[in-house]
Design an enzyme around this catalytic site. Structure first.
Site, PDB file in Angstrom:
ATOM      1  N   ASP A   1       0.808  -1.228   0.000  1.00 47.26           N
ATOM      2  CA  ASP A   1       0.000   0.000   0.000  1.00 47.26           C
ATOM      3  C   ASP A   1       0.838   1.274   0.000  1.00 47.26           C
ATOM      4  OD1 ASP A   1      -2.165  -1.642   0.193  1.00 47.26           O
ATOM      5  OD2 ASP A   1      -2.575  -1.236   2.298  1.00 47.26           O
TER       6      ASP A   1
ATOM      7  N   LYS B   1      -0.110   4.476  20.118  1.00 51.84           N
ATOM      8  CA  LYS B   1      -0.978   5.650  20.296  1.00 51.84           C
ATOM      9  C   LYS B   1      -0.685   6.402  21.591  1.00 51.84           C
ATOM     10  CE  LYS B   1      -4.676   3.729  17.461  1.00 51.84           C
ATOM     11  NZ  LYS B   1      -6.095   3.322  17.365  1.00 51.84           N
TER      12      LYS B   1
ATOM     13  N   ASP C   1       0.257   5.883   2.851  1.00 52.58           N
ATOM     14  CA  ASP C   1      -0.426   4.599   2.699  1.00 52.58           C
ATOM     15  C   ASP C   1      -1.669   4.878   1.861  1.00 52.58           C
ATOM     16  OD1 ASP C   1      -2.266   2.493   3.007  1.00 52.58           O
ATOM     17  OD2 ASP C   1      -1.517   1.959   4.974  1.00 52.58           O
TER      18      ASP C   1
END
Length: 379
Positions: free
Chosen positions: A110, A162, A237
């Site tokens: 990707d 995260k 991406d």
């Protein structure tokens, strides 16, 4: 040298385009996504490319046979019969990757960027450890898993998922280079023990899904065998339509900087516009900025297009207005149509005259006879 490209997966995020062809064969800036990667690998000295495939592998194999001859390299397919995670394909392709001691590239299919494979190889050889990850800078690291590493040497300390407080703004860019010894780290499920291939029997019996990011990389980092190289330039991406269009804009700007002669200029063309030589463009059109027009496309008089990809053999009739759209292969857009807001037409879609299409995802071979004022999927 060799490279493994992780192609497998159904490409659901890029539907409806991937209902017609596997995601790696979707045209990105007038060339299949996969070919951007393969051609860059060849320039860096790779002579054997292995594709880890599952979905539509027959179609992919036919296309790659033609490219194999054109590029003068070997292209092999490694078939996944069931999902194996991100590390499983490396285990499946182990015999192809370990017939010598040369390092090999691994990348996600990707990813689009300037592909610094030569720099990666040099960096990897300089630190001499088992693995190198390419990292890229992001504006909002709290949305991602970030990589924490030494700025001077590149040695990775840890990964943080995260983070709510700032620890790093560099994320995994989906491109790696490994020494063959790294493959011993990938666990194979056989009688609840390490696969016998890890004991040098050469046998792969059965594999369990394994995450290279969550199970392999943290151990390599802890042992000092994983380093980060920061990517210079753009990265995206492109696995879903809105990011596909953003990646297109970035790619066209890179073309502007490196090979501006590839871009179309002249009256009616604004900013970065890439046009296949076989496309036919009528009078009084305004094209751009950030537009890609594929082979055999016809744009009739007075068409206005910006921030769009128009794929092979599509036909846009007179005085239509398109912004932030992907027009699928052989689709037809009528006169005085307005389309916007990441509208995606699959293959062979017909949009009737004088309609408004707002953020629609239209499956292949459909005819649109009424306006679509709110984003939705048209099946």
């Amino acid at each position: 040298m060799k490279a493994l490209i992780l192609v497998g997966g159904y490409g659901t995020r890029l539907r409806p385009l991937t209902l017609s062809v596997p995601k790696p064969l979707v045209d990105f800036c007038n060339k299949p996504i996969l070919l951007h990667q393969v051609e860059a690998l060849v320039k860096a000295g790779v002579r054997h490319v292995i594709l880890a495939v599952s979905y539509m592998s027959d179609l992919l194999e036919r296309e790659m046979k033609a490219q194999e001859q054109r590029l003068g390299i070997k292209i092999s397919l490694s078939h996944e019969k069931e999902p194996l995670g991100t590390a499983g394909p490396l285990a499946l392709a182990r015999e192809l990757l370990t017939d010598n001691e040369e390092p090999f590239f691994v990348l996600n299919s990707d990813v689009i960027c300037d592909f610094p494979f030569e720099d990666m190889l040099k960096f990897h050889k300089n630190h001499g450890k088992e693995g190198t990850i390419v990292v890229t800078k992001v504006e909002e690291p709290s949305k991602y898993g970030v990589v924490v590493y030494e700025g001077e040497t590149g040695r990775i300390h840890r990964f943080v998922e995260k983070p709510q407080v700032f620890v790093s703004n560099k994320i995994n860019a989906g491109m790696y280079i490994f020494s063959p010894s790294m493959l011993r780290r990938i666990q194979c499920a056989f009688l609840s023990q390490w696969c016998r291939c890890c004991q040098n029997t050469g046998q792969l019996n059965s594999l369990r899904p394994t995450s290279i990011e969550k199970e392999i990389f943290p151990v390599m980092a802890e042992e000092g065998h994983l380093y980060a190289m920061e990517l210079q330039g753009f990265w995206m991406d492109i696995g879903q339509p809105k990011d596909f269009l953003t990646g297109m804009c970035m790619y066209l700007q890179s073309v502007r900087q490196q090979a501006p002669e590839r871009l179309r200029t002249g009256p009616g063309f604004l900013g970065n516009v890439l046009v296949d030589p076989t496309a036919v463009i009528g009078e009084n059109c305004t094209i751009g900025p950030n537009v890609t027009i594929g082979a055999g496309v016809v744009l009739e008089d007075g068409v206005r297009i910006k921030r769009c990809t128009v794929l092979k053999d599509a036909h846009i009739r007179s005085h239509s207005w398109l912004e932030s759209c992907i027009v699928g292969w052989s689709s037809s857009v009528g006169q005085w149509v307005r389309m916007e807001n990441v509208t995606v037409l699959g293959e062979d879609v017909i949009v009737n005259d004088e309609l408004y299409i707002n953020g629609a995802n239209v499956l292949p071979h459909k005819s649109i006879t009424d306006s679509v004022p709110e984003p939705r999927i048209i099946m």
